[in-house]
Motif scaffolding. Structure first.
Motif, mmCIF file in Angstrom:
data_model
loop_
_atom_site.group_PDB
_atom_site.id
_atom_site.type_symbol
_atom_site.label_atom_id
_atom_site.label_comp_id
_atom_site.label_asym_id
_atom_site.label_seq_id
_atom_site.Cartn_x
_atom_site.Cartn_y
_atom_site.Cartn_z
ATOM 1 N N ALA A 111 17.768 -38.006 -27.546
ATOM 2 C CA ALA A 111 16.834 -39.025 -28.041
ATOM 3 C C ALA A 111 16.699 -38.937 -29.560
ATOM 4 O O ALA A 111 16.684 -39.959 -30.263
ATOM 5 C CB ALA A 111 15.467 -38.847 -27.366
ATOM 6 N N ILE A 112 16.588 -37.698 -30.061
ATOM 7 C CA ILE A 112 16.440 -37.520 -31.514
ATOM 8 C C ILE A 112 17.712 -37.991 -32.229
ATOM 9 O O ILE A 112 17.645 -38.725 -33.225
ATOM 10 C CB ILE A 112 16.134 -36.043 -31.838
ATOM 11 C CG1 ILE A 112 14.752 -35.664 -31.277
ATOM 12 C CG2 ILE A 112 16.208 -35.793 -33.343
ATOM 13 C CD1 ILE A 112 14.421 -34.180 -31.390
ATOM 14 N N ALA A 113 18.875 -37.594 -31.709
ATOM 15 C CA ALA A 113 20.142 -37.966 -32.352
ATOM 16 C C ALA A 113 20.322 -39.484 -32.353
ATOM 17 O O ALA A 113 20.690 -40.076 -33.379
ATOM 18 C CB ALA A 113 21.315 -37.290 -31.638
ATOM 19 N N ALA A 114 20.073 -40.122 -31.212
ATOM 20 C CA ALA A 114 20.269 -41.573 -31.136
ATOM 21 C C ALA A 114 19.307 -42.294 -32.079
ATOM 22 O O ALA A 114 19.695 -43.238 -32.779
ATOM 23 C CB ALA A 114 20.065 -42.050 -29.694
ATOM 24 N N HIS A 115 18.061 -41.833 -32.123
ATOM 25 C CA HIS A 115 17.090 -42.473 -33.006
ATOM 26 C C HIS A 115 17.502 -42.301 -34.467
ATOM 27 O O HIS A 115 17.482 -43.252 -35.252
ATOM 28 C CB HIS A 115 15.691 -41.885 -32.769
ATOM 29 C CG HIS A 115 14.631 -42.511 -33.627
ATOM 30 N ND1 HIS A 115 14.026 -43.708 -33.307
ATOM 31 C CD2 HIS A 115 14.090 -42.115 -34.809
ATOM 32 C CE1 HIS A 115 13.142 -44.020 -34.244
ATOM 33 N NE2 HIS A 115 13.154 -43.067 -35.160
ATOM 34 N N ARG A 116 17.888 -41.079 -34.843
ATOM 35 C CA ARG A 116 18.246 -40.812 -36.239
ATOM 36 C C ARG A 116 19.466 -41.622 -36.663
ATOM 37 O O ARG A 116 19.549 -42.099 -37.789
ATOM 38 C CB ARG A 116 18.514 -39.316 -36.436
ATOM 39 C CG ARG A 116 18.946 -38.975 -37.849
ATOM 40 C CD ARG A 116 18.293 -37.731 -38.388
ATOM 41 N NE ARG A 116 18.723 -36.514 -37.723
ATOM 42 C CZ ARG A 116 18.094 -35.357 -37.875
ATOM 43 N NH1 ARG A 116 17.021 -35.270 -38.644
ATOM 44 N NH2 ARG A 116 18.520 -34.295 -37.264
ATOM 45 N N LEU A 117 20.400 -41.804 -35.717
ATOM 46 C CA LEU A 117 21.637 -42.511 -36.061
ATOM 47 C C LEU A 117 21.535 -44.008 -35.776
ATOM 48 O O LEU A 117 22.497 -44.745 -35.977
ATOM 49 C CB LEU A 117 22.811 -41.901 -35.286
ATOM 50 C CG LEU A 117 23.073 -40.422 -35.637
ATOM 51 C CD1 LEU A 117 24.088 -39.814 -34.683
ATOM 52 C CD2 LEU A 117 23.552 -40.293 -37.087
ATOM 53 N N GLY A 118 20.384 -44.451 -35.277
ATOM 54 C CA GLY A 118 20.173 -45.881 -35.080
ATOM 55 C C GLY A 118 20.990 -46.466 -33.938
ATOM 56 O O GLY A 118 21.350 -47.645 -33.961
ATOM 57 N N VAL A 119 21.292 -45.657 -32.933
ATOM 58 C CA VAL A 119 22.066 -46.137 -31.787
ATOM 59 C C VAL A 119 21.108 -46.415 -30.628
ATOM 60 O O VAL A 119 20.261 -45.566 -30.316
ATOM 61 C CB VAL A 119 23.115 -45.088 -31.361
ATOM 62 C CG1 VAL A 119 23.949 -45.621 -30.193
ATOM 63 C CG2 VAL A 119 24.008 -44.726 -32.527
ATOM 64 N N PRO A 120 21.231 -47.562 -29.983
ATOM 65 C CA PRO A 120 20.383 -47.814 -28.800
ATOM 66 C C PRO A 120 20.601 -46.731 -27.748
ATOM 67 O O PRO A 120 21.722 -46.250 -27.569
ATOM 68 C CB PRO A 120 20.879 -49.171 -28.291
ATOM 69 C CG PRO A 120 21.549 -49.801 -29.458
ATOM 70 C CD PRO A 120 22.134 -48.682 -30.271
ATOM 71 N N TRP A 121 19.530 -46.370 -27.077
ATOM 72 C CA TRP A 121 19.674 -45.311 -26.075
ATOM 73 C C TRP A 121 18.786 -45.614 -24.882
ATOM 74 O O TRP A 121 17.779 -46.309 -24.990
ATOM 75 C CB TRP A 121 19.347 -43.946 -26.682
ATOM 76 C CG TRP A 121 17.946 -43.792 -27.210
ATOM 77 C CD1 TRP A 121 17.440 -44.311 -28.368
ATOM 78 C CD2 TRP A 121 16.868 -43.084 -26.583
ATOM 79 N NE1 TRP A 121 16.114 -43.962 -28.513
ATOM 80 C CE2 TRP A 121 15.735 -43.197 -27.431
ATOM 81 C CE3 TRP A 121 16.759 -42.348 -25.396
ATOM 82 C CZ2 TRP A 121 14.512 -42.623 -27.111
ATOM 83 C CZ3 TRP A 121 15.533 -41.764 -25.093
ATOM 84 C CH2 TRP A 121 14.431 -41.906 -25.955
ATOM 85 N N ALA A 122 19.219 -45.091 -23.751
ATOM 86 C CA ALA A 122 18.485 -45.278 -22.507
ATOM 87 C C ALA A 122 18.051 -43.926 -21.971
ATOM 88 O O ALA A 122 18.759 -42.925 -22.123
ATOM 89 C CB ALA A 122 19.357 -45.991 -21.480
ATOM 90 N N THR A 123 16.867 -43.892 -21.371
ATOM 91 C CA THR A 123 16.399 -42.699 -20.680
ATOM 92 C C THR A 123 16.938 -42.712 -19.253
ATOM 93 O O THR A 123 16.924 -43.752 -18.583
ATOM 94 C CB THR A 123 14.857 -42.704 -20.640
ATOM 95 O OG1 THR A 123 14.376 -42.518 -21.973
ATOM 96 C CG2 THR A 123 14.319 -41.614 -19.726
ATOM 97 N N LEU A 124 17.396 -41.546 -18.802
ATOM 98 C CA LEU A 124 17.776 -41.399 -17.397
ATOM 99 C C LEU A 124 16.928 -40.276 -16.788
ATOM 100 O O LEU A 124 17.017 -39.122 -17.213
ATOM 101 C CB LEU A 124 19.267 -41.072 -17.261
ATOM 102 C CG LEU A 124 19.772 -40.892 -15.821
ATOM 103 C CD1 LEU A 124 19.630 -42.181 -15.022
ATOM 104 C CD2 LEU A 124 21.237 -40.437 -15.811
ATOM 105 N N ALA A 125 16.088 -40.627 -15.821
ATOM 106 C CA ALA A 125 15.244 -39.634 -15.151
ATOM 107 C C ALA A 125 15.958 -39.148 -13.895
ATOM 108 O O ALA A 125 16.054 -39.882 -12.911
ATOM 109 C CB ALA A 125 13.893 -40.231 -14.796
ATOM 110 N N ALA A 126 16.462 -37.912 -13.952
ATOM 111 C CA ALA A 126 17.161 -37.338 -12.799
ATOM 112 C C ALA A 126 16.232 -36.460 -11.973
ATOM 113 O O ALA A 126 16.621 -35.922 -10.951
ATOM 114 C CB ALA A 126 18.361 -36.513 -13.276
ATOM 115 N N SER A 127 15.000 -36.290 -12.458
ATOM 116 C CA SER A 127 13.978 -35.599 -11.681
ATOM 117 C C SER A 127 12.723 -36.463 -11.754
ATOM 118 O O SER A 127 12.683 -37.445 -12.493
ATOM 119 C CB SER A 127 13.696 -34.200 -12.244
ATOM 120 O OG SER A 127 12.656 -34.235 -13.202
#
Lengths: 392, 97
Positions: A111-127
């Motif tokens: 999440a931190i890397a995607a935000h810092r690099l400005g890339v859209p990201w999705a959360t995946l809840a595996a638990s």
């Protein structure tokens, strides 16, 4: 065609859903790659997967239960592993140039890397541990949890005013469950249900041993070997020993833990779970989301003996759905376990309820629904527009 | 120690035999760690205490308001102190008689 990068922790239960999801994306013509500790995730992903390695750092084994286990998983695993792996995750995002980063809830470095690099990201809840804030009725514990994420954000040198809950992407949130099983699933999550897929390297099974005239019980309490697990397995074996005229049971356990089993019980270190479940009438489980969902996806009810993390939540979800019973992992004795097993096997209502959860999974769409949502995100948010932030 | 024995009796009922053995309920035993309490157990003890003492003790509410380590480390002795404080405020000298 789009590119997707999965950021995963070295835990089978969290990697497994990305295998089916990756396959669904690849079948649609997209490129998929993984970022995580190759030593742990390569055996799960198989030899052909593209892996951007983070390296492996030794973590103390997870044990205990209750809040102590939750503290342990954050303080000894999630936080140190995120700090350790963040540079490698950022490098992976830069190298793979994904259109969307798919971030496991327990891999906040993604999440931190995607935000810092400005890339859209999705959360995946595996638990289900981070769904609907299960710690909310303990305000100081909840404050501690948010403090751990804030600590990660600050140590990564991120701007204080941009901080957000690292478990919840502002773009897209996917969860490997449905409201039929997890009532607390927030409305802003897409519950796609379990993402099941054939796994490489599945063990063989003595299929001829199965007696068609009997009911079948599968007992699986995870891979952790400790005194409490062994006690539980022995109590289940004692519970099932007098029931040889009506059932056979397979224990997923090292055979030496359960010596001298009667002929209708067998202990195997590993089983081909997905191949076996269509032949099974009841699963006795510690309540990990993978096992619970795999059982219910086959319409198989459960007796759940939760140990830690999201297992009590999943156990309560099974009970609330009517698809099984909950017993005390550390306390249940053979008599209580025999009563639970015979109740669930003897009452068709549990199987009917399990079939209803299975139906909710089928409607939710699993890997196909998750892949469609990710492709939609990639299409509406071209990554190139955002690849301008500083990585310093 | 009379209150300790009363509380220990209630805990024994809620916990039940642990794998066939009565659980060792000592003052230093932690509810979460040693007695394997979960949130349901806490509510059950709360209800059992209220029924036994004839007054609401607010145990679950009290424990959930604590810091993480205080919850994990909450002992039988802490439970007795809480009951004593709530149920017998006059004996502690800081409540109305």
């Amino acid at each position: 065609m789009s590119r997707f990068l999965f950021v995963v922790p070295p835990l089978a239960g969290h990697v497994n859903p990305t295998i089916g999801l990756g396959a669904a994306l690849a079948a649609r013509g997209h490129d998929v790659a993984w970022c995580g500790p190759e030593l742990h995730i390569r055996p799960l992903l198989g030899p052909d997967a593209v892996v951007h390695p983070t390296g492996t750092r030794l973590h103390r084994p997870q044990a205990g239960h209750g809040l102590a286990a939750i503290r342990s998983v954050w303080d000894r695993f999630i936080v140190p592993f995120a700090r350790f792996s963040l540079p490698a995750v950022e490098k992976a995002v830069l190298d793979a140039r994904p259109d969307v980063v798919v971030v496991d809830q327990h891999s906040p470095a993604g999440a931190i890397a995607a935000h810092r690099l400005g890339v859209p990201w999705a959360t995946l809840a595996a638990s289900t541990m981070e769904l609907g804030e299960p710690l909310a009725d303990m305000p100081r514990v909840l404050a501690w949890l948010h403090g751990r994420m804030r600590h990660l954000w600050d140590k990564a040198g991120m701007p204080a005013d941009e901080y957000f809950d690292l478990r919840s992407s502002p773009y897209l949130r996917l969860a490997c469950t449905t409201k039929a099983l997890t009532g607390a699933l927030p409305d802003d999550f897409v519950g796609v249900g379990p993402i099941l897929a054939a796994r490489p390297g599945q063990p063989d099974f003595p299929w001829d041993w199965l007696d068609q005239g009997k009911q079948h019980v599968l007992v699986s309490v995870g891979t952790l070997a400790d005194d409490v697990s062994e006690r539980f397995l022995r109590e289940v074996a004692a519970a099932l020993t007098p029931l040889g005229d009506q059932l056979q049971a397979v224990f997923v356990a090292p055979p030496e833990v359960l010596p001298d089993l009667p002929a209708h019980l067998v202990a195997l270190p590993r089983v081909p779970m997905l191949a076996l479940l269509p032949r099974v009438d009841l699963v006795v489980s510690h309540g990990g989301l993978n096992t619970v969902c795999e059982s219910l996806a086959h319409g198989v009810p459960l007796v759940v003996a939760p140990i830690r993390h999201d297992q009590p939540i999943n156990a309560n979800g099974v009970v609330a759905a009517g698809a099984g019973l909950r017993v005390g992992f550390a306390r249940a004795d053979a008599e209580q376990l025999r009563a639970a097993v015979t109740t669930v096997l003897g009452d068709p209502a549990h199987r009917v309820a399990a079939a209803q959860v299975r139906q909710s999974f089928a409607s939710a769409g699993g890997a196909d629904a998750a892949a469609a949502a990710l492709v939609d995100l990639a299409t509406r948010s071209p990554a190139a527009a955002g690849m301008s932030r500083s990585t310093s | 120690m009379a209150l300790f024995e009363e509380v220990a009796g209630i805990l024994r009922e809620v916990v039940g035999p642990c794998g066939g053995c009565p659980p060792p309920i000592t003052p230093n035993a932690t509810l979460e760690g040693d007695l394997r309490f979960d949130s349901i157990d806490l509510v059950r003890v709360d209800a059992a205490l209220a029924a036994h003492l004839g007054t609401r003790v607010g145990l679950a509410e009290h424990v959930r308001g604590l810091e993480l380590d205080a919850i994990s480390g909450f002992t039988v002795s802490d439970l007795v102190d809480h009951v004593h404080h709530v149920h017998h405020p006059d004996r502690t000298g800081n409540g109305a008689a």
